[in-house]
Design an enzyme around this catalytic site. Structure first.
Site, PDB file in Angstrom:
ATOM      1  N   TYR A 129       0.844  -1.187   0.000  1.00  0.00           N
ATOM      2  CA  TYR A 129       0.000   0.000   0.000  1.00  0.00           C
ATOM      3  C   TYR A 129       0.880   1.237   0.000  1.00  0.00           C
ATOM      4  O   TYR A 129       2.055   1.195   0.332  1.00  0.00           O
ATOM      5  CB  TYR A 129      -0.981   0.012   1.182  1.00  0.00           C
ATOM      6  CG  TYR A 129      -0.394   0.455   2.506  1.00  0.00           C
ATOM      7  CD1 TYR A 129      -0.340   1.804   2.856  1.00  0.00           C
ATOM      8  CD2 TYR A 129       0.097  -0.471   3.420  1.00  0.00           C
ATOM      9  CE1 TYR A 129       0.191   2.209   4.074  1.00  0.00           C
ATOM     10  CE2 TYR A 129       0.620  -0.077   4.636  1.00  0.00           C
ATOM     11  CZ  TYR A 129       0.665   1.270   4.959  1.00  0.00           C
ATOM     12  OH  TYR A 129       1.192   1.675   6.158  1.00  0.00           O
ATOM     13  N   CYS A 130       0.264   2.357  -0.402  1.00  0.00           N
ATOM     14  CA  CYS A 130       0.929   3.659  -0.369  1.00  0.00           C
ATOM     15  C   CYS A 130      -0.094   4.673   0.139  1.00  0.00           C
ATOM     16  O   CYS A 130      -1.003   4.317   0.877  1.00  0.00           O
ATOM     17  CB  CYS A 130       1.471   4.027  -1.752  1.00  0.00           C
ATOM     18  SG  CYS A 130       0.193   4.220  -3.008  1.00  0.00           S
ATOM     19  N   ARG A 131       0.021   5.902  -0.268  1.00  0.00           N
ATOM     20  CA  ARG A 131      -0.913   6.931   0.206  1.00  0.00           C
ATOM     21  C   ARG A 131      -2.268   6.792  -0.481  1.00  0.00           C
ATOM     22  O   ARG A 131      -3.297   6.745   0.166  1.00  0.00           O
ATOM     23  CB  ARG A 131      -0.341   8.329  -0.022  1.00  0.00           C
ATOM     24  CG  ARG A 131      -1.233   9.440   0.524  1.00  0.00           C
ATOM     25  CD  ARG A 131      -0.663  10.834   0.301  1.00  0.00           C
ATOM     26  NE  ARG A 131      -0.325  11.106  -1.083  1.00  0.00           N
ATOM     27  CZ  ARG A 131      -1.208  11.468  -2.028  1.00  0.00           C
ATOM     28  NH1 ARG A 131      -2.460  11.606  -1.727  1.00  0.00           N
ATOM     29  NH2 ARG A 131      -0.800  11.693  -3.256  1.00  0.00           N
ATOM     30  N   ILE A 136      -3.568   4.086   2.063  1.00  0.00           N
ATOM     31  CA  ILE A 136      -3.833   4.340   3.477  1.00  0.00           C
ATOM     32  C   ILE A 136      -4.914   5.420   3.650  1.00  0.00           C
ATOM     33  O   ILE A 136      -5.621   5.451   4.653  1.00  0.00           O
ATOM     34  CB  ILE A 136      -2.539   4.710   4.243  1.00  0.00           C
ATOM     35  CG1 ILE A 136      -2.759   4.599   5.761  1.00  0.00           C
ATOM     36  CG2 ILE A 136      -2.033   6.075   3.821  1.00  0.00           C
ATOM     37  CD1 ILE A 136      -1.492   4.705   6.590  1.00  0.00           C
TER      38      ILE A 136
END
Length: 134
Positions: A92-94, A121
């Site tokens: 996952y990332c932003r 996230i």
């Protein structure tokens, strides 16, 4: 007679042209998952949990249990090489852009199963799931 032959040929051509070709099942796949699905999958044994944001972003808030490997880092490829390709990975990332790029790279590297958190996230937190802060 020519007209009938033309119709038959046209029907045969359309029938073969419209058939969907079956693609072989890939041994390595990417699956976009929801925060709820990630919550469940992250509890599985042997799943590798990777946050691909920058260290600064990670310090601002992260999902517990995830290892930070910065996608933009010069050592990203070396860090990924340390992971077990035979075990599933959640990334996952932003917002989902970097993790999508990362998932594609993991697929190219031969990882067997890659899960990518849809919306990153940001969506995780929006849906009420907990994040940790350093």
């Amino acid at each position: 007679m020519k007209r009938l032959l033309f119709v038959v040929i046209a029907i045969v051509a359309l029938n073969y042209g419209c058939k969907e070709e079956k693609q072989p099942i890939s041994s390595n796949t990417i699956e976009l998952i929801s925060p709820q699905e990630m919550q469940e999958i992250s509890q599985m044994e042997d799943v590798q949990l990777i946050d691909v944001r920058t260290p600064k972003e990670y310090k601002e808030g992260y999902i517990e249990g995830f290892q930070n490997i910065d996608f933009f880092s010069d050592t990203f490829s070396q860090e990924i090489e340390k992971l077990d390709k035979s075990k599933p990975v959640i990334v996952y990332c932003r917002s989902g852009r970097r993790s999508s790029d990362c998932a594609k790279q993991l697929k190219e590297e031969g990882f067997v199963k890659i899960y990518d958190l849809e919306g990153g996230i940001t969506k995780w937190e929006f849906e009420g799931y907990e994040i940790r802060v350093n």
